[in-house]
Design a protein around this motif. Structure first.
Motif, PDB file in Angstrom:
ATOM      1  N   VAL A  18     -21.886   8.692  32.908  1.00 19.16           N
ATOM      2  CA  VAL A  18     -22.718   7.546  33.249  1.00 19.16           C
ATOM      3  C   VAL A  18     -23.870   7.400  32.260  1.00 19.16           C
ATOM      4  O   VAL A  18     -24.518   8.384  31.896  1.00 19.16           O
ATOM      5  CB  VAL A  18     -23.274   7.684  34.683  1.00 19.16           C
ATOM      6  N   THR A  19     -24.106   6.164  31.837  1.00 21.83           N
ATOM      7  CA  THR A  19     -25.284   5.865  31.022  1.00 21.83           C
ATOM      8  C   THR A  19     -26.349   5.177  31.863  1.00 21.83           C
ATOM      9  O   THR A  19     -27.542   5.405  31.662  1.00 21.83           O
ATOM     10  CB  THR A  19     -24.925   4.983  29.820  1.00 21.83           C
ATOM     11  N   GLN A  20     -25.928   4.319  32.797  1.00 19.90           N
ATOM     12  CA  GLN A  20     -26.892   3.685  33.692  1.00 19.90           C
ATOM     13  C   GLN A  20     -26.182   3.068  34.886  1.00 19.90           C
ATOM     14  O   GLN A  20     -25.009   2.695  34.815  1.00 19.90           O
ATOM     15  CB  GLN A  20     -27.737   2.635  32.976  1.00 19.90           C
ATOM     16  N   ILE A  21     -26.910   2.994  35.988  1.00 25.39           N
ATOM     17  CA  ILE A  21     -26.462   2.277  37.176  1.00 25.39           C
ATOM     18  C   ILE A  21     -27.507   1.210  37.446  1.00 25.39           C
ATOM     19  O   ILE A  21     -28.685   1.514  37.645  1.00 25.39           O
ATOM     20  CB  ILE A  21     -26.321   3.214  38.392  1.00 25.39           C
ATOM     21  N   LEU A  22     -27.078  -0.043  37.422  1.00 27.31           N
ATOM     22  CA  LEU A  22     -27.998  -1.158  37.608  1.00 27.31           C
ATOM     23  C   LEU A  22     -27.827  -1.765  38.998  1.00 27.31           C
ATOM     24  O   LEU A  22     -26.703  -2.038  39.427  1.00 27.31           O
ATOM     25  CB  LEU A  22     -27.748  -2.241  36.560  1.00 27.31           C
ATOM     26  N   LYS A  23     -28.921  -1.982  39.688  1.00 27.52           N
ATOM     27  CA  LYS A  23     -28.896  -2.719  40.947  1.00 27.52           C
ATOM     28  C   LYS A  23     -28.893  -4.207  40.607  1.00 27.52           C
ATOM     29  O   LYS A  23     -29.779  -4.686  39.901  1.00 27.52           O
ATOM     30  CB  LYS A  23     -30.127  -2.366  41.797  1.00 27.52           C
ATOM     31  N   LEU A  24     -27.889  -4.916  41.090  1.00 26.18           N
ATOM     32  CA  LEU A  24     -27.764  -6.347  40.846  1.00 26.18           C
ATOM     33  C   LEU A  24     -28.338  -7.139  42.016  1.00 26.18           C
ATOM     34  O   LEU A  24     -28.549  -6.596  43.106  1.00 26.18           O
ATOM     35  CB  LEU A  24     -26.292  -6.712  40.634  1.00 26.18           C
ATOM     36  N   ALA A  57     -27.161  -7.842  48.271  1.00 26.82           N
ATOM     37  CA  ALA A  57     -27.008  -6.558  48.963  1.00 26.82           C
ATOM     38  C   ALA A  57     -25.800  -5.793  48.431  1.00 26.82           C
ATOM     39  O   ALA A  57     -24.730  -6.357  48.228  1.00 26.82           O
ATOM     40  CB  ALA A  57     -26.852  -6.800  50.459  1.00 26.82           C
ATOM     41  N   ALA A  58     -25.966  -4.503  48.190  1.00 24.00           N
ATOM     42  CA  ALA A  58     -24.884  -3.571  47.843  1.00 24.00           C
ATOM     43  C   ALA A  58     -24.197  -3.866  46.514  1.00 24.00           C
ATOM     44  O   ALA A  58     -23.090  -3.406  46.272  1.00 24.00           O
ATOM     45  CB  ALA A  58     -23.839  -3.521  48.959  1.00 24.00           C
ATOM     46  N   ASN A  59     -24.830  -4.643  45.635  1.00 23.55           N
ATOM     47  CA  ASN A  59     -24.244  -4.948  44.330  1.00 23.55           C
ATOM     48  C   ASN A  59     -24.793  -4.005  43.260  1.00 23.55           C
ATOM     49  O   ASN A  59     -25.994  -4.027  42.966  1.00 23.55           O
ATOM     50  CB  ASN A  59     -24.533  -6.394  43.927  1.00 23.55           C
ATOM     51  N   PHE A  60     -23.903  -3.190  42.671  1.00 26.03           N
ATOM     52  CA  PHE A  60     -24.293  -2.240  41.629  1.00 26.03           C
ATOM     53  C   PHE A  60     -23.329  -2.342  40.454  1.00 26.03           C
ATOM     54  O   PHE A  60     -22.110  -2.456  40.652  1.00 26.03           O
ATOM     55  CB  PHE A  60     -24.268  -0.801  42.155  1.00 26.03           C
ATOM     56  N   ALA A  61     -23.864  -2.295  39.239  1.00 18.60           N
ATOM     57  CA  ALA A  61     -23.042  -2.205  38.033  1.00 18.60           C
ATOM     58  C   ALA A  61     -23.214  -0.811  37.447  1.00 18.60           C
ATOM     59  O   ALA A  61     -24.342  -0.356  37.227  1.00 18.60           O
ATOM     60  CB  ALA A  61     -23.446  -3.261  37.015  1.00 18.60           C
ATOM     61  N   VAL A  62     -22.097  -0.146  37.212  1.00 17.39           N
ATOM     62  CA  VAL A  62     -22.098   1.219  36.676  1.00 17.39           C
ATOM     63  C   VAL A  62     -21.576   1.174  35.245  1.00 17.39           C
ATOM     64  O   VAL A  62     -20.482   0.665  34.993  1.00 17.39           O
ATOM     65  CB  VAL A  62     -21.204   2.141  37.529  1.00 17.39           C
ATOM     66  N   PHE A  63     -22.360   1.697  34.312  1.00 16.90           N
ATOM     67  CA  PHE A  63     -21.967   1.761  32.908  1.00 16.90           C
ATOM     68  C   PHE A  63     -21.730   3.216  32.520  1.00 16.90           C
ATOM     69  O   PHE A  63     -22.470   4.107  32.945  1.00 16.90           O
ATOM     70  CB  PHE A  63     -23.061   1.176  32.013  1.00 16.90           C
ATOM     71  N   GLY A  64     -20.703   3.437  31.706  1.00 14.04           N
ATOM     72  CA  GLY A  64     -20.406   4.784  31.284  1.00 14.04           C
ATOM     73  C   GLY A  64     -19.918   4.845  29.853  1.00 14.04           C
ATOM     74  O   GLY A  64     -19.278   3.908  29.363  1.00 14.04           O
ATOM     75  N   GLU A  65     -20.240   5.948  29.176  1.00 10.39           N
ATOM     76  CA  GLU A  65     -19.707   6.196  27.839  1.00 10.39           C
ATOM     77  C   GLU A  65     -18.402   6.960  27.960  1.00 10.39           C
ATOM     78  O   GLU A  65     -18.313   7.951  28.693  1.00 10.39           O
ATOM     79  CB  GLU A  65     -20.699   7.007  27.010  1.00 10.39           C
ATOM     80  N   VAL A  66     -17.390   6.502  27.256  1.00  9.76           N
ATOM     81  CA  VAL A  66     -16.083   7.149  27.280  1.00  9.76           C
ATOM     82  C   VAL A  66     -16.138   8.386  26.392  1.00  9.76           C
ATOM     83  O   VAL A  66     -16.357   8.287  25.178  1.00  9.76           O
ATOM     84  CB  VAL A  66     -14.980   6.186  26.809  1.00  9.76           C
ATOM     85  N   VAL A  67     -15.936   9.558  26.989  1.00  7.58           N
ATOM     86  CA  VAL A  67     -16.024  10.817  26.248  1.00  7.58           C
ATOM     87  C   VAL A  67     -14.669  11.513  26.098  1.00  7.58           C
ATOM     88  O   VAL A  67     -14.560  12.543  25.435  1.00  7.58           O
ATOM     89  CB  VAL A  67     -17.033  11.779  26.911  1.00  7.58           C
TER      90      VAL A  67
END
Length: 201
Positions: A138-144, A147-157
């Motif tokens: 994970v690089t960041q989890i953003l609250k959009l 209610a209950a809306n989240f965007a999860v970003f990740g670096e592929v390793v």
């Protein structure tokens, strides 16, 4: 017709996700800090950068036993890792089984009869026979908004590619027929492709 989402659309079902389609499906596997495992599909999913390679998915609802989100995001908050498993047409029924709002102690790999394998770079299971698996930190989890809306970003390793999907050095989507999400209860499958060269190439 024209409508403002805030005013409603007046149709039997919301047309929004039917308009933004087809969408790739990220079959997200996670492991909680207690060792429990989860597998769930997300159609708000895509690749977002090349260097370093990065992906994102969005979770848009919550479960009573997870507070403000669902199992995937809750586990990722705990451990900081997840794996994206690419969904092929042949796995459509298993994928659909894992989409249920099951209790957090449910292991969807077992429930849907899906073979698992260990990831190489992160502490998480992956779908063993998926066409590809992307191990992510994970690089960041953003609250959009909403209610209950989240965007999860990740670096592929770490990247796993199934051998039969490689043809002359190219990862060929026609070898496994990617499953895609449309609107409502509808899906589609990709079985053919064509190429276009950009201007100047």
């Amino acid at each position: 017709m024209f409508y403002r989402p805030a005013d409603g659309h007046g149709l039997p079902h919301n047309p929004f996700n039917a308009v933004v389609s087809p969408r790739p499906i990220g079959w997200i596997s996670t492991r909680g800090s207690d060792g429990s495992e989860n597998l769930a599909p997300y159609s708000f999913f895509n690749a977002v950068a090349y260097v370093p390679p990065q992906v994102m998915f969005a979770s848009t609802s919550a479960k009573e036993d997870r507070g403000d989100t669902k199992d995937s995001v809750a586990n990722i908050r705990d451990t900081g890792v997840f794996c994206v498993n690419i969904v092929e047409y042949a796995a459509r029924d298993a994928m659909n089984q894992t989409s249920g709002m099951w209790p957090k102690e449910t292991d969807e790999f077992t429930d849907a009869g899906i073979e698992r394998a260990a990831c190489a770079e992160i502490a998480c299971s992956r779908v063993a026979n998926a066409p590809a698996n992307l191990e992510c930190r994970v690089t960041q989890i953003l609250k959009l908004e909403g209610a209950a809306n989240f965007a999860v970003f990740g670096e592929v390793v770490g990247v796993h590619l199934r051998d039969d999907c490689l043809v002359d050095g190219i990862f060929d989507v026609t070898t496994y027929s990617p499953l895609t999400r449309l609107g409502y209860k509808d899906y589609s499958v990709i079985r053919e492709k064509f190429s276009l060269a950009r201007p100047g190439e």
